[in-house]
Design a protein around this motif. Structure first.
Motif, PDB file in Angstrom:
ATOM      1  N   LEU B  19      -0.913  21.233  -3.182  1.00 17.46           N
ATOM      2  CA  LEU B  19      -1.719  20.245  -2.460  1.00 17.46           C
ATOM      3  C   LEU B  19      -2.737  19.585  -3.377  1.00 17.46           C
ATOM      4  O   LEU B  19      -3.109  18.430  -3.158  1.00 17.46           O
ATOM      5  CB  LEU B  19      -2.412  20.903  -1.264  1.00 17.46           C
ATOM      6  CG  LEU B  19      -1.454  21.360  -0.168  1.00 17.46           C
ATOM      7  CD1 LEU B  19      -2.203  22.068   0.944  1.00 17.46           C
ATOM      8  CD2 LEU B  19      -0.673  20.179   0.395  1.00 17.46           C
ATOM      9  N   ILE B  21      -2.050  18.757  -6.300  1.00 13.54           N
ATOM     10  CA  ILE B  21      -1.273  17.790  -7.087  1.00 13.54           C
ATOM     11  C   ILE B  21      -0.797  16.619  -6.228  1.00 13.54           C
ATOM     12  O   ILE B  21      -0.938  15.466  -6.625  1.00 13.54           O
ATOM     13  CB  ILE B  21      -0.063  18.493  -7.746  1.00 13.54           C
ATOM     14  CG1 ILE B  21      -0.543  19.578  -8.717  1.00 13.54           C
ATOM     15  CG2 ILE B  21       0.816  17.487  -8.475  1.00 13.54           C
ATOM     16  CD1 ILE B  21       0.573  20.431  -9.295  1.00 13.54           C
ATOM     17  N   VAL B  22      -0.209  16.906  -5.078  1.00 14.78           N
ATOM     18  CA  VAL B  22       0.384  15.829  -4.260  1.00 14.78           C
ATOM     19  C   VAL B  22      -0.226  15.735  -2.877  1.00 14.78           C
ATOM     20  O   VAL B  22       0.322  15.054  -2.003  1.00 14.78           O
ATOM     21  CB  VAL B  22       1.912  16.007  -4.114  1.00 14.78           C
ATOM     22  CG1 VAL B  22       2.579  15.902  -5.459  1.00 14.78           C
ATOM     23  CG2 VAL B  22       2.247  17.325  -3.430  1.00 14.78           C
ATOM     24  N   GLY B  23      -1.367  16.403  -2.653  1.00 11.22           N
ATOM     25  CA  GLY B  23      -1.954  16.400  -1.324  1.00 11.22           C
ATOM     26  C   GLY B  23      -2.919  15.260  -1.072  1.00 11.22           C
ATOM     27  O   GLY B  23      -3.342  15.042   0.062  1.00 11.22           O
ATOM     28  N   ARG B  25      -4.308  11.561  -0.444  1.00 11.00           N
ATOM     29  CA  ARG B  25      -3.788  10.461   0.354  1.00 11.00           C
ATOM     30  C   ARG B  25      -2.909   9.543  -0.497  1.00 11.00           C
ATOM     31  O   ARG B  25      -3.240   9.244  -1.637  1.00 11.00           O
ATOM     32  CB  ARG B  25      -4.979   9.705   0.948  1.00 11.00           C
ATOM     33  CG  ARG B  25      -4.632   8.744   2.029  1.00 11.00           C
ATOM     34  CD  ARG B  25      -5.880   8.383   2.844  1.00 11.00           C
ATOM     35  NE  ARG B  25      -5.659   7.165   3.617  1.00 11.00           N
ATOM     36  CZ  ARG B  25      -4.944   7.117   4.726  1.00 11.00           C
ATOM     37  NH1 ARG B  25      -4.411   8.223   5.208  1.00 11.00           N
ATOM     38  NH2 ARG B  25      -4.751   5.969   5.363  1.00 11.00           N
ATOM     39  N   TRP B  26      -1.789   9.114   0.046  1.00 13.20           N
ATOM     40  CA  TRP B  26      -0.819   8.184  -0.548  1.00 13.20           C
ATOM     41  C   TRP B  26       0.109   8.829  -1.565  1.00 13.20           C
ATOM     42  O   TRP B  26       1.189   8.291  -1.851  1.00 13.20           O
ATOM     43  CB  TRP B  26      -1.512   6.975  -1.219  1.00 13.20           C
ATOM     44  CG  TRP B  26      -2.217   6.063  -0.273  1.00 13.20           C
ATOM     45  CD1 TRP B  26      -3.574   5.952  -0.102  1.00 13.20           C
ATOM     46  CD2 TRP B  26      -1.625   5.149   0.651  1.00 13.20           C
ATOM     47  NE1 TRP B  26      -3.850   5.018   0.861  1.00 13.20           N
ATOM     48  CE2 TRP B  26      -2.676   4.502   1.333  1.00 13.20           C
ATOM     49  CE3 TRP B  26      -0.307   4.800   0.970  1.00 13.20           C
ATOM     50  CZ2 TRP B  26      -2.455   3.537   2.328  1.00 13.20           C
ATOM     51  CZ3 TRP B  26      -0.087   3.835   1.933  1.00 13.20           C
ATOM     52  CH2 TRP B  26      -1.160   3.218   2.599  1.00 13.20           C
ATOM     53  N   LEU B  28       2.223  11.411  -1.682  1.00 10.97           N
ATOM     54  CA  LEU B  28       3.607  11.718  -1.318  1.00 10.97           C
ATOM     55  C   LEU B  28       4.385  10.479  -0.897  1.00 10.97           C
ATOM     56  O   LEU B  28       5.613  10.471  -0.946  1.00 10.97           O
ATOM     57  CB  LEU B  28       3.654  12.781  -0.215  1.00 10.97           C
ATOM     58  CG  LEU B  28       3.584  14.220  -0.712  1.00 10.97           C
ATOM     59  CD1 LEU B  28       3.550  15.197   0.447  1.00 10.97           C
ATOM     60  CD2 LEU B  28       4.800  14.527  -1.595  1.00 10.97           C
ATOM     61  N   LEU B  29       3.674   9.423  -0.516  1.00 16.15           N
ATOM     62  CA  LEU B  29       4.394   8.188  -0.183  1.00 16.15           C
ATOM     63  C   LEU B  29       4.833   7.471  -1.447  1.00 16.15           C
ATOM     64  O   LEU B  29       5.914   6.874  -1.493  1.00 16.15           O
ATOM     65  CB  LEU B  29       3.524   7.295   0.700  1.00 16.15           C
ATOM     66  CG  LEU B  29       3.215   7.898   2.076  1.00 16.15           C
ATOM     67  CD1 LEU B  29       2.364   6.944   2.911  1.00 16.15           C
ATOM     68  CD2 LEU B  29       4.500   8.241   2.812  1.00 16.15           C
ATOM     69  N   ARG B  32       7.786   9.412  -2.357  1.00 17.36           N
ATOM     70  CA  ARG B  32       8.914   9.052  -1.493  1.00 17.36           C
ATOM     71  C   ARG B  32       9.636   7.836  -2.054  1.00 17.36           C
ATOM     72  O   ARG B  32      10.868   7.830  -2.156  1.00 17.36           O
ATOM     73  CB  ARG B  32       8.399   8.735  -0.080  1.00 17.36           C
ATOM     74  CG  ARG B  32       9.485   8.254   0.872  1.00 17.36           C
ATOM     75  CD  ARG B  32       8.899   7.565   2.108  1.00 17.36           C
ATOM     76  NE  ARG B  32       8.282   6.274   1.755  1.00 17.36           N
ATOM     77  CZ  ARG B  32       7.602   5.501   2.593  1.00 17.36           C
ATOM     78  NH1 ARG B  32       7.424   5.882   3.843  1.00 17.36           N
ATOM     79  NH2 ARG B  32       7.085   4.362   2.194  1.00 17.36           N
ATOM     80  N   GLY B  47       6.236  -1.705  -1.363  1.00 22.26           N
ATOM     81  CA  GLY B  47       6.704  -0.652  -0.465  1.00 22.26           C
ATOM     82  C   GLY B  47       5.568   0.023   0.280  1.00 22.26           C
ATOM     83  O   GLY B  47       5.800   0.729   1.265  1.00 22.26           O
ATOM     84  N   LEU B  48       4.349  -0.165  -0.205  1.00 22.13           N
ATOM     85  CA  LEU B  48       3.171   0.448   0.412  1.00 22.13           C
ATOM     86  C   LEU B  48       2.095  -0.621   0.554  1.00 22.13           C
ATOM     87  O   LEU B  48       1.058  -0.564  -0.112  1.00 22.13           O
ATOM     88  CB  LEU B  48       2.652   1.592  -0.458  1.00 22.13           C
ATOM     89  CG  LEU B  48       3.644   2.712  -0.772  1.00 22.13           C
ATOM     90  CD1 LEU B  48       3.138   3.593  -1.903  1.00 22.13           C
ATOM     91  CD2 LEU B  48       3.879   3.571   0.467  1.00 22.13           C
ATOM     92  N   PRO B  49       2.326  -1.596   1.437  1.00 18.19           N
ATOM     93  CA  PRO B  49       1.462  -2.783   1.448  1.00 18.19           C
ATOM     94  C   PRO B  49      -0.009  -2.473   1.702  1.00 18.19           C
ATOM     95  O   PRO B  49      -0.873  -3.232   1.288  1.00 18.19           O
ATOM     96  CB  PRO B  49       2.035  -3.608   2.597  1.00 18.19           C
ATOM     97  CG  PRO B  49       3.383  -3.045   2.872  1.00 18.19           C
ATOM     98  CD  PRO B  49       3.330  -1.613   2.477  1.00 18.19           C
ATOM     99  N   ARG B  50      -0.308  -1.358   2.344  1.00 18.96           N
ATOM    100  CA  ARG B  50      -1.705  -1.090   2.691  1.00 18.96           C
ATOM    101  C   ARG B  50      -2.425  -0.282   1.630  1.00 18.96           C
ATOM    102  O   ARG B  50      -3.591   0.076   1.818  1.00 18.96           O
ATOM    103  CB  ARG B  50      -1.778  -0.376   4.043  1.00 18.96           C
ATOM    104  CG  ARG B  50      -1.187  -1.211   5.196  1.00 18.96           C
ATOM    105  CD  ARG B  50      -1.130  -0.414   6.464  1.00 18.96           C
ATOM    106  NE  ARG B  50      -2.446   0.007   6.887  1.00 18.96           N
ATOM    107  CZ  ARG B  50      -3.258  -0.705   7.660  1.00 18.96           C
ATOM    108  NH1 ARG B  50      -2.877  -1.875   8.094  1.00 18.96           N
ATOM    109  NH2 ARG B  50      -4.426  -0.247   8.004  1.00 18.96           N
TER     110      ARG B  50
END
Lengths: 216, 216
Positions: B19, B21-23, B25-26, B28-29, B32, B47-50
């Motif tokens: 967590l 490392i990849v916990g 926000r954003w 893991l997206l 992905r 792919g992640l406009p926001r």
DNA sequence: CTGGATCCCTCACGATACTG
DNA sequence: CAGTATCGTGAGGGATCCAG
């Protein structure tokens, strides 16, 4: 009109939804501990000493709202409040264990402030168990790490990990952080015993079996 | 002396390390989308406009530092910068797909602001694929969701999902959010066709096969 | 004592503008 | 295209307090 909660990601996607539910800080660690057993607020605090109580409170409410956690008041005379995972929450078992295996590959040496908790060790043992190495076997391991004592019972190849001492244990393994080095294959059982970072009471060959059964 | 980064959890535990490392926000997206293919900074933004660009920038650096992502400059004349997963990062494939399946169970109706992206759909199709329903089969599905066009090629039971139109496709499925209702079993293929929320070009029986092969 | 609620402060995150 | 710079906001951190 509610535009959009700032914490949402704005995508119609399963991964996104999952992260909105359990992606907030501390959430998956609360779930890690609840996967071991239902717990009271204070028990959760002890397993996560650095969590502020307001955050724990907030997370529990969010997880309850999302149907991951259930708040239950025990019947009289106890009257205690316990938090437990719903069936939906239990489905995170495999995911949390997989994350544990993934992260364990980047566990170096423990920092001076790092602690080890009982629940994290129970999950670590569950997630590093290799059933194919234990088919048909029956063994009872006890593992002592400082104050923490847990046991692994393998009954006909089936694993049960629990808190406290093992009954009719075949071996007691006493170790510190070296247990991770052993399970990561950084040292062999012989080396661990030789350098004294791992001590056993019982047949030392069982330590080899242990390392062949529980490893990253 | 570095006491402890405030973002650390202070536990010597695989889940905790993962967590850290990849916990955030954003993170893991981003992963992905990189699981689908290596990407440039601008592709990730689309792919992640926001996601704010400074956050994307920060996350990429953190993930690179942790050995999850590799920044690579393509050879001349392109000279472009691409981000790709390391082998360690690729190991998150199963975890991200499992999270997607878990979260998809709580995907209600899409909100007015919710978007669907190509990469999230590709991962969704991969994660909902049930190989046992496709053994020995050979089919080429094309799926149109508004602007997004992807294809699923099943070759002797093996799945490949990709961007764009399918060659020699057996069926084109055109849908909106109803594709999720279909895959979640909330509506049957017949109902979807009857109410017009899903349209097909090709043998309608292949839509049934589709729903038996890809479902939550 | 358990199970929180409340307060204040800080910093990570978010929005936007800008640059090599 | 691939980011950096700036600045405001709110979630998280930490301590304290309170009701049952």
């Amino acid at each position: 009109m509610q535009i959009m909660s700032a914490r949402r990601y704005g995508q119609f996607c399963g991964v996104t939804r999952a992260l909105e539910i359990v992606g907030e800080r501390w959430a998956l660690l609360i779930i890690r501990d609840l996967l071991v057993s239902p717990k009271r607020f204070t028990d959760l605090r002890q397993g996560l000493p650095r969590i502020p109580t307001n955050i724990l409170s907030t997370r529990l409410k969010e997880l309850e709202e999302a149907g991951v956690v259930r708040r239950r008041v025990l019947p009289r005379p106890s009257g205690a409040v316990v938090y437990e995972l719903t069936e939906y929450g239990q489905q995170l078992d495999e995911i949390v264990m997989a994350l544990g295996r993934w992260g364990a590959q980047r566990l170096g040496e423990p920092g001076p402030e790092d602690i080890v908790t009982e629940d994290s060790m129970i999950m670590a043992m569950r997630s590093t168990f290799h059933p194919e190495a234990a088919v048909g076997r029956n063994v009872r391991y006890q593992l002592n790490l400082g104050q923490i004592v847990i046991h692994m019972d393998i009954d006909n190849g089936d694993l049960q990990v629990g808190s406290g001492e093992a009954e009719d244990r075949d071996i007691v393994i006493e170790a510190g952080p070296a247990i991770k080095a052993l399970m990561a294959g950084e040292i062999t059982p012989d080396e661990a015993l030789a350098e004294g970072s791992v001590k056993v009471t019982g047949d030392p060959d069982l330590l080899k079996q242990f390392a062949e059964t529980f490893y990253i």
